[in-house]
Design a protein around this motif. Structure first.
Motif, PDB file in Angstrom:
ATOM      1  N   GLU A 252       4.587  -4.280  -2.045  1.00 35.21           N
ATOM      2  CA  GLU A 252       3.701  -4.218  -0.864  1.00 35.21           C
ATOM      3  C   GLU A 252       3.181  -2.799  -0.615  1.00 35.21           C
ATOM      4  N   LEU A 253       2.528  -2.249  -1.648  1.00 35.97           N
ATOM      5  CA  LEU A 253       2.127  -0.838  -1.598  1.00 35.97           C
ATOM      6  C   LEU A 253       0.646  -0.647  -1.230  1.00 35.97           C
ATOM      7  N   TRP A 254       0.012  -1.655  -0.614  1.00 34.05           N
ATOM      8  CA  TRP A 254      -1.430  -1.598  -0.427  1.00 34.05           C
ATOM      9  C   TRP A 254      -1.879  -0.702   0.740  1.00 34.05           C
ATOM     10  N   GLY A 255      -0.929  -0.249   1.545  1.00 29.54           N
ATOM     11  CA  GLY A 255      -1.261   0.515   2.768  1.00 29.54           C
ATOM     12  C   GLY A 255      -2.334   1.586   2.620  1.00 29.54           C
ATOM     13  N   PRO A 256      -2.224   2.520   1.653  1.00 27.36           N
ATOM     14  CA  PRO A 256      -3.185   3.639   1.619  1.00 27.36           C
ATOM     15  C   PRO A 256      -4.555   3.313   1.020  1.00 27.36           C
ATOM     16  N   PHE A 257      -4.832   2.038   0.688  1.00 23.24           N
ATOM     17  CA  PHE A 257      -6.037   1.744  -0.099  1.00 23.24           C
ATOM     18  C   PHE A 257      -7.128   1.033   0.704  1.00 23.24           C
ATOM     19  N   ASP A 258      -8.394   1.248   0.241  1.00 23.06           N
ATOM     20  CA  ASP A 258      -9.555   0.597   0.865  1.00 23.06           C
ATOM     21  C   ASP A 258      -9.845  -0.754   0.216  1.00 23.06           C
ATOM     22  N   ARG A 259      -9.546  -0.851  -1.073  1.00 21.36           N
ATOM     23  CA  ARG A 259      -9.867  -2.065  -1.822  1.00 21.36           C
ATOM     24  C   ARG A 259      -8.855  -2.236  -2.943  1.00 21.36           C
ATOM     25  N   ALA A 260      -8.915  -3.405  -3.598  1.00 26.08           N
ATOM     26  CA  ALA A 260      -8.039  -3.630  -4.758  1.00 26.08           C
ATOM     27  C   ALA A 260      -8.815  -4.309  -5.892  1.00 26.08           C
ATOM     28  N   ILE A 261      -8.280  -4.116  -7.094  1.00 29.52           N
ATOM     29  CA  ILE A 261      -8.771  -4.842  -8.273  1.00 29.52           C
ATOM     30  C   ILE A 261      -7.543  -5.526  -8.876  1.00 29.52           C
ATOM     31  N   VAL A 262      -7.659  -6.827  -9.137  1.00 28.58           N
ATOM     32  CA  VAL A 262      -6.581  -7.541  -9.837  1.00 28.58           C
ATOM     33  C   VAL A 262      -7.103  -7.939 -11.220  1.00 28.58           C
ATOM     34  N   VAL A 263      -6.418  -7.484 -12.275  1.00 34.47           N
ATOM     35  CA  VAL A 263      -6.763  -7.925 -13.629  1.00 34.47           C
ATOM     36  C   VAL A 263      -5.961  -9.193 -13.887  1.00 34.47           C
ATOM     37  N   ASP A 264      -6.684 -10.251 -14.182  1.00 33.94           N
ATOM     38  CA  ASP A 264      -6.045 -11.561 -14.257  1.00 33.94           C
ATOM     39  C   ASP A 264      -6.297 -12.204 -15.620  1.00 33.94           C
ATOM     40  N   CYS A 265      -5.251 -12.814 -16.181  1.00 30.56           N
ATOM     41  CA  CYS A 265      -5.482 -13.656 -17.380  1.00 30.56           C
ATOM     42  C   CYS A 265      -4.448 -14.776 -17.399  1.00 30.56           C
ATOM     43  N   ASP A 266      -4.707 -15.799 -18.196  1.00 31.10           N
ATOM     44  CA  ASP A 266      -3.786 -16.938 -18.290  1.00 31.10           C
ATOM     45  C   ASP A 266      -2.442 -16.452 -18.833  1.00 31.10           C
TER      46      ASP A 266
END
Ligand SMILES: CC(C)(COP(=O)(O)OP(=O)(O)OC[C@H]1O[C@@H](n2cnc3c(N)ncnc32)[C@H](O)[C@@H]1O)[C@@H](O)C(=O)NCCC(=O)NCCS
Ligand SMILES: Nc1ncnc2c1ncn2[C@@H]1O[C@H](COP(=O)(O)OP(=O)(O)OP(=O)(O)O)[C@@H](O)[C@H]1O
Length: 204
Positions: free
Chosen positions: A122-136
């Motif tokens: 749960e480290l999202w506190g300091p960020f404006d946005r996120a990118i998730v790299v997703d694959c099967d």
């Protein structure tokens, strides 16, 4: 006058393609901070990190030149029991302190911080946005077994130490999130990352 900084966290499961995506984002001008790189710095010979690991797990985790035997520590980490928690307790505060200092230096533009365990910790506190790299999962397992020369049972154990795809995608409940599909060719990934970087530089 200082310009604006867009702080973007980049995450994804093991061998999903985070390094490839961050290399491409760097080509398009993003400033990259990578916690897998920092996690190597905090265990260099002579560091508190390495000394504390040896105190907990003995010097069988060292190579003959005194540096960390990463394969050995990986086996220790994925064994059943409390090892992973102990390793994280030693290393994470040091990694996060270095992340904070590296982030403070960057004053203008798009900063992308590669955080494999963003969702788990749960480290999202300091960020404006996120990118998730997703694959099967099947593709992830294939890439992991090919890269690490391990069998699929071991690769599955490594995946079980992480959030599921579904949990990771829920990051969108906390931050505006771009999901990058990395199921196909690297040339397709390049096209998605070019569009994504244009979007990020338009926001900053
Ligand atoms: C066990 C170690 C030595 C294995 O090193 P190795 O060179 O084989 O792998 P590398 O460091 O490149 O990590 C590869 C991937 O493993 C996964 N991973 C690493 N640590 C963990 C962990 N604690 N829990 C779950 N997955 C992990 C991540 O997806 C990461 O991207 C190394 O992963 C490590 O030091 N891990 C503990 C520090 C940590 O939690 N790092 C994650 C970034 S905060
Ligand atoms: N679209 C793709 N097509 C073919 N191979 C790929 C693709 N994306 C990534 N790979 C390969 O899969 C492996 C994993 O990719 P990469 O190292 O970028 O993942 P990662 O998420 O950074 O891994 P880790 O979690 O271990 O740090 C690498 O060998 C990479 O070259």
């Amino acid at each position: 006058m200082a310009g604006k900084v867009l702080k973007v966290a980049l995450t994804g499961g093991i061998a999903s393609g985070k390094s490839l995506v961050s290399d491409l984002l760097a080509i398009y001008g993003c400033h990259i901070i990578d916690l897998d790189v920092i996690s190597r710095e905090v265990v260099l010979p002579g560091t508190e990190g390495l000394n504390e690991l040896v105190e907990s797990f003995g010097d069988s985790i060292l190579l003959s030149d005194g540096s960390l035997d990463r394969k050995n520590l990986r086996d220790v980490l994925y064994k059943k029991g409390r090892n992973r928690a102990k390793i994280e307790q030693i290393l994470h505060p040091k990694i996060l302190q270095k992340m904070k200092s590296s982030m403070e230096i960057f004053k203008e533009g798009v900063m992308v911080v590669v955080i494999p365990l963003l969702v788990e910790k749960e480290l999202w506190g300091p960020f404006d946005r996120a990118i998730v790299v997703d694959c099967d999962v099947d593709i992830q397992i294939n890439r992991l077994t090919a890269r690490e020369n391990i069998d699929s049972a071991k690769a599955h154990t490594m995946l079980l130490a992480q959030a599921s795809r579904e949990q990771r995608v829920q990051l969108g409940d906390h931050l505006p999130t771009d999901i990058i599909d990395n199921n196909s060719k690297i040339s397709d990934l390049k096209d998605s990352i070019e569009s994504l970087s244009q979007k990020l530089f338009a926001i900053v």
